[in-house]
Design an enzyme around this catalytic site. Structure first.
Site, PDB file in Angstrom:
ATOM      1  N   SER A  15       0.753  -1.353   9.784  1.00  0.00           N
ATOM      2  CA  SER A  15       1.846  -0.621   9.138  1.00  0.00           C
ATOM      3  C   SER A  15       3.068  -0.563  10.048  1.00  0.00           C
ATOM      4  O   SER A  15       2.965  -0.260  11.246  1.00  0.00           O
ATOM      5  CB  SER A  15       1.397   0.814   8.814  1.00  0.00           C
ATOM      6  OG  SER A  15       2.507   1.558   8.375  1.00  0.00           O
ATOM      7  N   SER A  17       5.521   1.477   9.248  1.00  0.00           N
ATOM      8  CA  SER A  17       6.134   2.785   8.983  1.00  0.00           C
ATOM      9  C   SER A  17       6.315   3.631  10.252  1.00  0.00           C
ATOM     10  O   SER A  17       7.382   4.225  10.429  1.00  0.00           O
ATOM     11  CB  SER A  17       5.314   3.547   7.934  1.00  0.00           C
ATOM     12  OG  SER A  17       5.356   2.849   6.703  1.00  0.00           O
ATOM     13  N   THR A  62      -0.640   4.824   1.238  1.00  0.00           N
ATOM     14  CA  THR A  62      -0.590   3.416   0.875  1.00  0.00           C
ATOM     15  C   THR A  62      -1.950   2.952   0.369  1.00  0.00           C
ATOM     16  O   THR A  62      -2.868   3.761   0.174  1.00  0.00           O
ATOM     17  CB  THR A  62       0.003   2.566   2.041  1.00  0.00           C
ATOM     18  OG1 THR A  62       0.227   1.256   1.554  1.00  0.00           O
ATOM     19  CG2 THR A  62      -0.900   2.535   3.255  1.00  0.00           C
ATOM     20  N   LYS A  66      -3.037   5.300  -3.450  1.00  0.00           N
ATOM     21  CA  LYS A  66      -1.861   5.814  -4.166  1.00  0.00           C
ATOM     22  C   LYS A  66      -2.200   6.489  -5.500  1.00  0.00           C
ATOM     23  O   LYS A  66      -1.515   7.406  -5.914  1.00  0.00           O
ATOM     24  CB  LYS A  66      -0.860   4.682  -4.427  1.00  0.00           C
ATOM     25  CG  LYS A  66      -0.126   4.216  -3.179  1.00  0.00           C
ATOM     26  CD  LYS A  66       0.923   3.181  -3.542  1.00  0.00           C
ATOM     27  CE  LYS A  66       1.609   2.637  -2.312  1.00  0.00           C
ATOM     28  NZ  LYS A  66       2.761   1.807  -2.636  1.00  0.00           N
ATOM     29  N   ASP A 102       8.646   4.325  -4.379  1.00  0.00           N
ATOM     30  CA  ASP A 102       8.604   2.853  -4.464  1.00  0.00           C
ATOM     31  C   ASP A 102       9.593   2.339  -5.521  1.00  0.00           C
ATOM     32  O   ASP A 102      10.368   1.415  -5.251  1.00  0.00           O
ATOM     33  CB  ASP A 102       7.198   2.368  -4.812  1.00  0.00           C
ATOM     34  CG  ASP A 102       6.229   2.482  -3.642  1.00  0.00           C
ATOM     35  OD1 ASP A 102       6.665   2.300  -2.492  1.00  0.00           O
ATOM     36  OD2 ASP A 102       5.040   2.745  -3.886  1.00  0.00           O
ATOM     37  N   GLY A 125       4.602 -10.144 -12.807  1.00  0.00           N
ATOM     38  CA  GLY A 125       3.494  -9.290 -12.389  1.00  0.00           C
ATOM     39  C   GLY A 125       3.451  -8.029 -13.228  1.00  0.00           C
ATOM     40  O   GLY A 125       4.468  -7.623 -13.808  1.00  0.00           O
ATOM     41  N   ALA A 126       2.268  -7.434 -13.319  1.00  0.00           N
ATOM     42  CA  ALA A 126       2.112  -6.202 -14.096  1.00  0.00           C
ATOM     43  C   ALA A 126       1.125  -5.255 -13.403  1.00  0.00           C
ATOM     44  O   ALA A 126       0.420  -4.488 -14.051  1.00  0.00           O
ATOM     45  CB  ALA A 126       1.651  -6.531 -15.510  1.00  0.00           C
ATOM     46  N   GLY A 127       1.069  -5.325 -12.083  1.00  0.00           N
ATOM     47  CA  GLY A 127       0.186  -4.454 -11.307  1.00  0.00           C
ATOM     48  C   GLY A 127       0.906  -3.184 -10.882  1.00  0.00           C
ATOM     49  O   GLY A 127       1.920  -2.802 -11.480  1.00  0.00           O
ATOM     50  N   GLY A 128       0.386  -2.550  -9.844  1.00  0.00           N
ATOM     51  CA  GLY A 128       0.938  -1.274  -9.390  1.00  0.00           C
ATOM     52  C   GLY A 128       2.399  -1.352  -8.977  1.00  0.00           C
ATOM     53  O   GLY A 128       3.204  -0.486  -9.340  1.00  0.00           O
ATOM     54  N   TYR A 219       7.237  -9.581   2.103  1.00  0.00           N
ATOM     55  CA  TYR A 219       8.022  -9.777   3.336  1.00  0.00           C
ATOM     56  C   TYR A 219       7.248 -10.555   4.398  1.00  0.00           C
ATOM     57  O   TYR A 219       7.709 -10.691   5.526  1.00  0.00           O
ATOM     58  CB  TYR A 219       8.593  -8.466   3.886  1.00  0.00           C
ATOM     59  CG  TYR A 219       7.614  -7.328   4.005  1.00  0.00           C
ATOM     60  CD1 TYR A 219       6.644  -7.304   4.995  1.00  0.00           C
ATOM     61  CD2 TYR A 219       7.690  -6.253   3.118  1.00  0.00           C
ATOM     62  CE1 TYR A 219       5.769  -6.250   5.096  1.00  0.00           C
ATOM     63  CE2 TYR A 219       6.811  -5.187   3.216  1.00  0.00           C
ATOM     64  CZ  TYR A 219       5.856  -5.199   4.212  1.00  0.00           C
ATOM     65  OH  TYR A 219       4.968  -4.151   4.311  1.00  0.00           O
TER      66      TYR A 219
HETATM   67  P1  ATR Z   1       0.045  -4.340  -6.485  1.00  0.00           P
HETATM   68  O1  ATR Z   1      -0.249  -2.883  -6.356  1.00  0.00           O
HETATM   69  O2  ATR Z   1       0.437  -5.010  -5.202  1.00  0.00           O
HETATM   70  O3  ATR Z   1       1.000  -4.631  -7.591  1.00  0.00           O
HETATM   71  P2  ATR Z   1      -2.164  -5.074  -8.175  1.00  0.00           P
HETATM   72  O4  ATR Z   1      -1.997  -3.782  -8.921  1.00  0.00           O
HETATM   73  O5  ATR Z   1      -3.533  -5.523  -7.823  1.00  0.00           O
HETATM   74  O6  ATR Z   1      -1.361  -5.047  -6.812  1.00  0.00           O
HETATM   75  O7  ATR Z   1      -1.412  -6.235  -9.029  1.00  0.00           O
HETATM   76  C1  ATR Z   1      -1.402  -7.529  -8.596  1.00  0.00           C
HETATM   77  C2  ATR Z   1      -0.478  -8.339  -9.497  1.00  0.00           C
HETATM   78  O8  ATR Z   1      -0.383  -9.662  -8.946  1.00  0.00           O
HETATM   79  C3  ATR Z   1      -0.957  -8.509 -10.906  1.00  0.00           C
HETATM   80  O9  ATR Z   1       0.146  -8.690 -11.768  1.00  0.00           O
HETATM   81  C4  ATR Z   1      -1.765  -9.801 -10.804  1.00  0.00           C
HETATM   82  O10 ATR Z   1      -1.941 -10.502 -12.008  1.00  0.00           O
HETATM   83  P3  ATR Z   1      -3.186 -10.140 -12.989  1.00  0.00           P
HETATM   84  O11 ATR Z   1      -2.781  -8.893 -13.715  1.00  0.00           O
HETATM   85  O12 ATR Z   1      -3.300 -11.321 -13.874  1.00  0.00           O
HETATM   86  O13 ATR Z   1      -4.380  -9.951 -12.101  1.00  0.00           O
HETATM   87  C5  ATR Z   1      -0.884 -10.593  -9.901  1.00  0.00           C
HETATM   88  N1  ATR Z   1      -1.584 -11.669  -9.189  1.00  0.00           N
HETATM   89  C6  ATR Z   1      -2.394 -11.539  -8.120  1.00  0.00           C
HETATM   90  N2  ATR Z   1      -2.848 -12.743  -7.727  1.00  0.00           N
HETATM   91  C7  ATR Z   1      -2.311 -13.654  -8.578  1.00  0.00           C
HETATM   92  C8  ATR Z   1      -2.377 -15.069  -8.702  1.00  0.00           C
HETATM   93  N3  ATR Z   1      -3.106 -15.815  -7.858  1.00  0.00           N
HETATM   94  N4  ATR Z   1      -1.667 -15.671  -9.685  1.00  0.00           N
HETATM   95  C9  ATR Z   1      -0.912 -14.946 -10.530  1.00  0.00           C
HETATM   96  N5  ATR Z   1      -0.801 -13.602 -10.474  1.00  0.00           N
HETATM   97  C10 ATR Z   1      -1.487 -12.971  -9.515  1.00  0.00           C
END
Ligand code: ATR
Length: 278
Positions: A15, A17, A62, A66, A102, A125-128, A219
């Protein structure tokens, strides 16, 4: 008495931070220290209780805590609740209150390089991370956001959860390619392109419009393949360092009511990562 702040996570040894917060305390003459605490998921509840018992004034949260920390706090502000994640906790008169910096941090960073009104934006992307960024970005006037995700249902789910059906769409890879000349801003939030897979890129940007903004929250490396390609196309690029330091600066303000020198934070982080800033 010296105030104590920190960050909890696992892993936490890399980290950056502590580096930027301790420097900001020093710069502003604040008698405080920031420490990185390695906390495993099984110990999260005990850590939250223990940090309060020790009189810790505030801390960052982190990966992987979270979301899990939310029910352990005394209060959680509305933005953090909607995002479903807390990255900043403040000791407010003995109560732990959770915030999320964030999303707001990302938008503050983006505003350093462009006006944000009336932009057609693609979030990859659609994760966190995407969730926090989307929540804050759609508050910008006239924002129209498309989301592309490897798993399309997750993008659609996010749009429905935030009631964005009027302005946002989950798009396919073919639609991304077709719409590419129309996007003003592209925000890359996945781990694709991160060290060690630095030659990977989540989308093709061959028809990117000149002067588009391409922002990658990664980064490490400082310049992903996506950003390299975007630069070649004449885009304005931004890596994840600015988002990182703006979320840190907002957390610092919650704790101290003081505004740290964000450019100094950016320089410290970039140099630590082996890059240079002007
Ligand atoms: P974070 O909190 O960093 O956003 P996360 O919630 O695990 O982490 O989300 C990861 C994101 O990266 C998701 O959008 C994931 O796609 P999926 O929803 O299909 O899993 C995307 N991701 C991770 N590895 C990937 C890869 N090799 N190719 C494409 N998308 C990827």
């Amino acid at each position: 008495m010296k105030k104590l702040y920190g960050v909890i996570g696992s892993p936490i040894q890399h980290s950056m931070s502590p580096l930027i917060h301790n420097d900001a305390f020093l710069q502003l003459g604040i008698d405080a220290h920031y420490h990185a605490f390695h906390v495993l998921p099984k110990d999260l509840e005990a850590a939250v209780v223990g940090l309060k018992a020790l009189g810790v004034a505030g801390f960052n949260v982190t990966i992987p805590h979270k979301k899990a920390i939310i029910p352990l706090l005394d209060e959680v502000d509305n933005t953090a609740l909607k995002i479903g994640a807390v990255n900043t906790v403040v000791n407010e008169n003995g109560k732990w209150t959770g915030y999320n910096t964030d999303g707001p941090g990302y938008v503050a960073a983006l505003k350093q390089i462009t006006a944000t009104e009336n932009k057609h934006i693609l979030i990859i992307g659609a994760g966190g991370a995407a969730r926090a960024i989307l929540y804050s970005l759609v508050k910008e006037p006239g924002a129209k956001v498309d989301i592309f995700n490897r798993t399309p249902e997750k993008a659609q789910h996010l749009i429905e959860e935030f009631s964005l059906q009027g302005t946002s769409r989950a798009v396919t890879m073919a639609e991304v390619v077709g719409n590419m000349p129309n996007y003003d801003v592209i925000v890359q939030t996945t781990s694709v392109g991160m060290h060690p897979h630095i030659e990977d890129s989540p989308v093709q940007i061959a028809t990117l419009k000149k002067n588009a903004i391409v922002s990658d929250i990664i980064y490490n490396p400082l310049e992903t393949d996506l950003l390299k390609q975007a630069k070649l196309k004449g885009a304005i690029t931004q890596n994840g360092v600015q988002m990182f330091v703006y979320q840190a600066a907002l957390a610092f303000q919650y704790w101290t009511n003081r505004v740290p020198d964000v450019h100094r934070m950016e320089k410290i982080v970039t140099e630590r990562l082996g890059g240079t800033t002007c």
